[in-house]
Design an enzyme around this catalytic site. Sequence first.
Site, PDB file in Angstrom:
ATOM      1  N   ASN A  33       0.801  -1.214   0.000  1.00 43.95           N
ATOM      2  CA  ASN A  33       0.000   0.000   0.000  1.00 43.95           C
ATOM      3  C   ASN A  33       0.842   1.276   0.000  1.00 43.95           C
ATOM      4  OD1 ASN A  33      -1.620   2.208   0.973  1.00 43.95           O
ATOM      5  ND2 ASN A  33      -3.068   0.801   1.893  1.00 43.95           N
ATOM      6  N   ASP A  35       4.090   1.686   0.044  1.00 41.40           N
ATOM      7  CA  ASP A  35       5.161   1.618  -0.946  1.00 41.40           C
ATOM      8  C   ASP A  35       4.671   2.135  -2.293  1.00 41.40           C
ATOM      9  OD1 ASP A  35       7.599  -0.557  -0.029  1.00 41.40           O
ATOM     10  OD2 ASP A  35       5.747  -0.625   1.116  1.00 41.40           O
ATOM     11  N   GLN A 101      -2.097   0.172   5.956  1.00 41.77           N
ATOM     12  CA  GLN A 101      -0.812   0.837   6.164  1.00 41.77           C
ATOM     13  C   GLN A 101      -1.031   2.345   6.177  1.00 41.77           C
ATOM     14  OE1 GLN A 101       1.913  -0.792   3.152  1.00 41.77           O
ATOM     15  NE2 GLN A 101       3.143  -1.684   4.789  1.00 41.77           N
ATOM     16  N   GLY A 157       3.604   0.720   9.470  1.00 38.85           N
ATOM     17  CA  GLY A 157       4.699   0.798   8.519  1.00 38.85           C
ATOM     18  C   GLY A 157       6.053   0.660   9.192  1.00 38.85           C
ATOM     19  N   ASP A 159       7.438  -1.599  11.410  1.00 46.07           N
ATOM     20  CA  ASP A 159       6.952  -2.898  11.862  1.00 46.07           C
ATOM     21  C   ASP A 159       7.412  -3.322  13.249  1.00 46.07           C
ATOM     22  OD1 ASP A 159       6.192  -2.707   9.222  1.00 46.07           O
ATOM     23  OD2 ASP A 159       6.851  -4.709   8.666  1.00 46.07           O
ATOM     24  N   GLU A 389      17.018  -0.879   1.082  1.00 44.54           N
ATOM     25  CA  GLU A 389      15.772  -0.759   1.837  1.00 44.54           C
ATOM     26  C   GLU A 389      15.908   0.299   2.917  1.00 44.54           C
ATOM     27  OE1 GLU A 389      12.562  -3.737   4.062  1.00 44.54           O
ATOM     28  OE2 GLU A 389      14.570  -4.469   3.553  1.00 44.54           O
TER      29      GLU A 389
END
Length: 425
Positions: A33, A35, A101, A157, A159, A389
């Site tokens: 979502n 992202d 999210q 988001g 986590d 990332e």
Amino acid sequence: MSVSIDTARALLANNDRGGYTVPTEGLYPFQWNWDSAFVAWGFATHDIDRALAELEALARGQWDDGFLPHIVFHADADSYFPGPEVWRTPKAHPRTSGITQPPVFATALRAIEERGADRARVAALYRVALANHRWWAAARDPLGTGLVAILHNWESGRDNHPSWDGPFERVAETTTTTIRRRDTGHVDAAMRPTDAEYRRYIHLVDRYAALGWDPARLWADTPFKVADVGVNAILIAAEADLAILAGRHGTPAERQEIEARHRRMTAAIGGLWHEGLGQYVSRDLISGAPLDTPGSGGFLPLLTDAPDGERIRRLATTIEALMAEGVQPVPSTFPGAARFDARRYWRGPVWAVVNWMIARGFDRHGRGDLGARIDAATAALIERGGFAENFDPLTGEGLGGVAFSWTAAIYLLIAERRRRMARVA
């Protein structure tokens, strides 16, 4: 991969799966979502039609009540756990997860429209965003407090942020679903949540699936109910963007409805300020306790009108002090905090998307100089560490998954902003 505007665009094209973009090859093989909202925003720097297609693909996962899931399973893949067979949601075509999210959709949509998007397509997506914001109000703030709740840590988001450790003490480990970690086959386990954390994460999924994913039943039954500062700030900013979209594509009544929610939420988020830390924090809505681990999420209310001059000053001073100490801005968990880990996911690493939002928040409040410094530091991290990332806040090393879509998108957005600011100057 070398880093440039061309390689960032090529990365997005390589992660395109025919109208939607995966976050990265292997590790995340579906559409996520928030992202995708950032990816759409990045695409809009050079391909407006493809940007709209990204949001349209995400919209195909919307449920009848306006809920937008955090994962849309457009195609089968066995490289990710938990897959649709674990979520067991009622949505069939396409299958989806059952949680959401941070709601960046409306903000991305407004940004795309203002780059010259097709009016009819934007109008259709406005209806998607309006339904989703109504879902947030009804399902996650049923008492009308002005603060929405998340019912799973993945909805934040962020986590495995240490803020969630306290609430998770109430959450059992799953006895229903066998944990089949796929992520640690792609990324060093030292950079990922632990197995024990995953067993609690999946317990919540099992529990909610047994309740049929009914929002009222989830609200009444959950052991995890948190007013996440990041989600609330992002939603407030998105409500402001949605109000502008309503002025173009909606009715006066819709705009008034949105503005009323926006005022209520803006007033409420001020109560999440933590005077001792000098930043905003999340709140456990079951115990009432502040979740007072300092980190980047506590700066996201800068996206709103909530902070006054003194709070803006303190937030800025904190970032400047970190940078003066050689810490890369802005760590997800601050060095020195309990459970800080420079390499483990949201327990320390820097994320380009959060930096982008914090920088735009400082711009909003008259600290464009600091916003530009955060942009420059973020671009430098990407240029040294690749489209990773996330990044080690102490060394700048790229961590986690590689060839990450939203990191490339943020690089494109920073480059676009620099060009625009240079023209103004």
